[in-house]
Motif scaffolding. Structure first.
Motif, PDB file in Angstrom:
ATOM      1  N   LEU A  24      78.544  37.587  68.533  1.00 33.91           N
ATOM      2  CA  LEU A  24      79.573  38.609  68.344  1.00 33.91           C
ATOM      3  C   LEU A  24      79.194  39.496  67.158  1.00 33.91           C
ATOM      4  CD1 LEU A  24      82.845  36.533  68.786  1.00 33.91           C
ATOM      5  CD2 LEU A  24      82.079  38.408  70.240  1.00 33.91           C
ATOM      6  N   GLY A  25      79.335  40.794  67.327  1.00 28.58           N
ATOM      7  CA  GLY A  25      79.058  41.730  66.250  1.00 28.58           C
ATOM      8  C   GLY A  25      77.589  42.044  66.032  1.00 28.58           C
ATOM      9  N   ALA A  26      76.719  41.582  66.931  1.00 24.40           N
ATOM     10  CA  ALA A  26      75.287  41.825  66.749  1.00 24.40           C
ATOM     11  C   ALA A  26      74.897  43.271  67.015  1.00 24.40           C
ATOM     12  CB  ALA A  26      74.474  40.894  67.650  1.00 24.40           C
ATOM     13  N   GLY A  27      75.657  43.954  67.866  1.00 28.27           N
ATOM     14  CA  GLY A  27      75.336  45.340  68.189  1.00 28.27           C
ATOM     15  C   GLY A  27      75.010  45.582  69.648  1.00 28.27           C
ATOM     16  N   LYS A  28      75.409  44.670  70.525  1.00 32.42           N
ATOM     17  CA  LYS A  28      75.114  44.813  71.948  1.00 32.42           C
ATOM     18  C   LYS A  28      75.737  46.087  72.525  1.00 32.42           C
ATOM     19  CE  LYS A  28      76.737  40.682  72.796  1.00 32.42           C
ATOM     20  NZ  LYS A  28      76.964  40.243  71.406  1.00 32.42           N
ATOM     21  N   THR A  29      77.016  46.294  72.296  1.00 34.79           N
ATOM     22  CA  THR A  29      77.682  47.480  72.834  1.00 34.79           C
ATOM     23  C   THR A  29      77.133  48.745  72.183  1.00 34.79           C
ATOM     24  OG1 THR A  29      79.682  46.214  73.345  1.00 34.79           O
ATOM     25  CG2 THR A  29      79.914  48.611  73.202  1.00 34.79           C
ATOM     26  N   GLU A  69      65.109  41.545  79.174  1.00 30.42           N
ATOM     27  CA  GLU A  69      65.967  40.612  78.445  1.00 30.42           C
ATOM     28  C   GLU A  69      65.913  41.023  76.978  1.00 30.42           C
ATOM     29  OE1 GLU A  69      64.206  36.879  79.512  1.00 30.42           O
ATOM     30  OE2 GLU A  69      65.105  36.930  81.515  1.00 30.42           O
ATOM     31  N   ILE A  70      67.065  41.378  76.436  1.00 29.03           N
ATOM     32  CA  ILE A  70      67.143  41.870  75.067  1.00 29.03           C
ATOM     33  C   ILE A  70      68.013  40.928  74.251  1.00 29.03           C
ATOM     34  CG2 ILE A  70      67.828  43.780  73.569  1.00 29.03           C
ATOM     35  CD1 ILE A  70      67.389  45.651  75.958  1.00 29.03           C
ATOM     36  N   THR A  71      67.461  40.460  73.162  1.00 22.71           N
ATOM     37  CA  THR A  71      68.209  39.611  72.238  1.00 22.71           C
ATOM     38  C   THR A  71      68.356  40.360  70.923  1.00 22.71           C
ATOM     39  OG1 THR A  71      67.262  37.633  73.254  1.00 22.71           O
ATOM     40  CG2 THR A  71      68.284  37.373  71.077  1.00 22.71           C
ATOM     41  N   ILE A  72      69.596  40.462  70.454  1.00 21.75           N
ATOM     42  CA  ILE A  72      69.873  41.119  69.183  1.00 21.75           C
ATOM     43  C   ILE A  72      70.423  40.069  68.228  1.00 21.75           C
ATOM     44  CG2 ILE A  72      71.152  42.944  67.992  1.00 21.75           C
ATOM     45  CD1 ILE A  72      71.452  44.355  70.695  1.00 21.75           C
ATOM     46  N   THR A  73      69.815  39.988  67.063  1.00 21.18           N
ATOM     47  CA  THR A  73      70.324  39.117  66.011  1.00 21.18           C
ATOM     48  C   THR A  73      70.587  39.969  64.783  1.00 21.18           C
ATOM     49  OG1 THR A  73      68.075  38.562  65.298  1.00 21.18           O
ATOM     50  CG2 THR A  73      69.145  37.050  66.842  1.00 21.18           C
ATOM     51  N   ARG A  74      71.458  39.489  63.943  1.00 23.94           N
ATOM     52  CA  ARG A  74      71.818  40.231  62.732  1.00 23.94           C
ATOM     53  C   ARG A  74      71.572  39.370  61.509  1.00 23.94           C
ATOM     54  NH1 ARG A  74      77.822  41.355  62.453  1.00 23.94           N
ATOM     55  NH2 ARG A  74      77.827  39.390  61.393  1.00 23.94           N
ATOM     56  N   ASP A  75      70.915  39.942  60.534  1.00 21.25           N
ATOM     57  CA  ASP A  75      70.716  39.284  59.247  1.00 21.25           C
ATOM     58  C   ASP A  75      72.008  39.466  58.456  1.00 21.25           C
ATOM     59  OD1 ASP A  75      70.174  38.899  56.445  1.00 21.25           O
ATOM     60  OD2 ASP A  75      68.039  39.012  56.932  1.00 21.25           O
ATOM     61  N   ASP A  76      72.707  38.388  58.193  1.00 20.13           N
ATOM     62  CA  ASP A  76      74.018  38.476  57.542  1.00 20.13           C
ATOM     63  C   ASP A  76      73.953  38.994  56.110  1.00 20.13           C
ATOM     64  OD1 ASP A  76      75.427  37.635  59.784  1.00 20.13           O
ATOM     65  OD2 ASP A  76      75.217  35.521  59.256  1.00 20.13           O
ATOM     66  N   THR A  77      72.821  38.847  55.449  1.00 18.44           N
ATOM     67  CA  THR A  77      72.740  39.317  54.065  1.00 18.44           C
ATOM     68  C   THR A  77      72.422  40.803  53.971  1.00 18.44           C
ATOM     69  OG1 THR A  77      70.430  38.615  53.914  1.00 18.44           O
ATOM     70  CG2 THR A  77      72.103  37.070  53.127  1.00 18.44           C
ATOM     71  N   THR A  78      71.620  41.330  54.918  1.00 20.26           N
ATOM     72  CA  THR A  78      71.236  42.749  54.861  1.00 20.26           C
ATOM     73  C   THR A  78      71.928  43.587  55.925  1.00 20.26           C
ATOM     74  OG1 THR A  78      69.359  42.426  56.348  1.00 20.26           O
ATOM     75  CG2 THR A  78      68.965  42.150  53.969  1.00 20.26           C
ATOM     76  N   ASP A  79      72.541  42.945  56.916  1.00 19.16           N
ATOM     77  CA  ASP A  79      73.183  43.606  58.054  1.00 19.16           C
ATOM     78  C   ASP A  79      72.177  44.309  58.966  1.00 19.16           C
ATOM     79  OD1 ASP A  79      75.670  43.671  59.298  1.00 19.16           O
ATOM     80  OD2 ASP A  79      75.981  45.773  58.742  1.00 19.16           O
ATOM     81  N   VAL A  80      70.899  44.026  58.813  1.00 21.11           N
ATOM     82  CA  VAL A  80      69.865  44.600  59.673  1.00 21.11           C
ATOM     83  C   VAL A  80      69.862  43.868  61.010  1.00 21.11           C
ATOM     84  CG1 VAL A  80      67.361  44.882  59.951  1.00 21.11           C
ATOM     85  CG2 VAL A  80      68.441  45.405  57.765  1.00 21.11           C
ATOM     86  N   ARG A  81      69.764  44.638  62.081  1.00 21.93           N
ATOM     87  CA  ARG A  81      69.677  44.063  63.426  1.00 21.93           C
ATOM     88  C   ARG A  81      68.210  43.911  63.808  1.00 21.93           C
ATOM     89  NH1 ARG A  81      74.776  45.087  61.792  1.00 21.93           N
ATOM     90  NH2 ARG A  81      76.267  44.816  63.446  1.00 21.93           N
TER      91      ARG A  81
END
Length: 157
Positions: free
Chosen positions: A42-47, A129-141
């Motif tokens: 959730l909140g990774a930036g898929k949409t 197939e696209i996987t998006i992850t978010r770095d919680d400290t920098t908010d970089v996807r």
């Protein structure tokens, strides 16, 4: 991004605008019949990525999360393929995916399914197939794009 050949791309995006730009660039590779499966928390930036794909495909918007309506069709504004934007988050399994009849529209549209991993691969042997992850400290996807199927391993015409 390149056209044709096997696709394996890793990108980073520090802002929503950069995430949309990756999606718009990706749209240049997509054609009718393509399936894109998006995964990430959730909140990774898929949409947000789908908003960029929609901009690149030049389809009618607005592009919002289809979590509660499950799927939306966004017709082309320029005679290109429509965008079918689906969200499998609330679906219980492949039988509910079958009820959506996504396979009926996949041939003429670009179909993007959020939370579709493990549920929609049967719709097409060819997919991104696209996987998006978010770095919680920098908010970089971190956006990882991997192709599957013969459509992505032969040169584009």
């Amino acid at each position: 991004m390149t056209t044709g050949g096997n696709v394996k791309i890793d990108r980073t995006a520090a802002t929503a605008e950069e995430t949309r730009a990756v999606g718009a660039e990706l749209a240049g590779l997509l054609r009718p019949g393509d399936l894109v499966v998006l995964s990430g928390p959730l909140g990774a930036g898929k949409t947000t990525l789908v908003q960029g794909i929609a901009d690149g495909l030049k389809v009618r918007g607005p592009i919002t999360s289809p979590t509660f309506v499950i799927a939306r069709v966004h017709p082309s504004l320029t005679g290109g393929p429509a965008l079918v934007h689906a969200d499998a988050y609330r679906l219980g399994g492949t039988l509910e995916i079958d009820d959506l009849d996504l396979d009926a529209s996949i041939e003429d549209s670009v179909t993007v399914v959020e939370w579709g991993e493990g549920l929609v691969e049967g719709l097409s042997e060819d997919r991104l197939e696209i996987t998006i992850t978010r770095d919680d400290t920098t908010d970089v996807r971190h956006i990882h794009i991997q192709s599957t199927g013969p459509r992505w391993t032969t040169p584009s015409s």
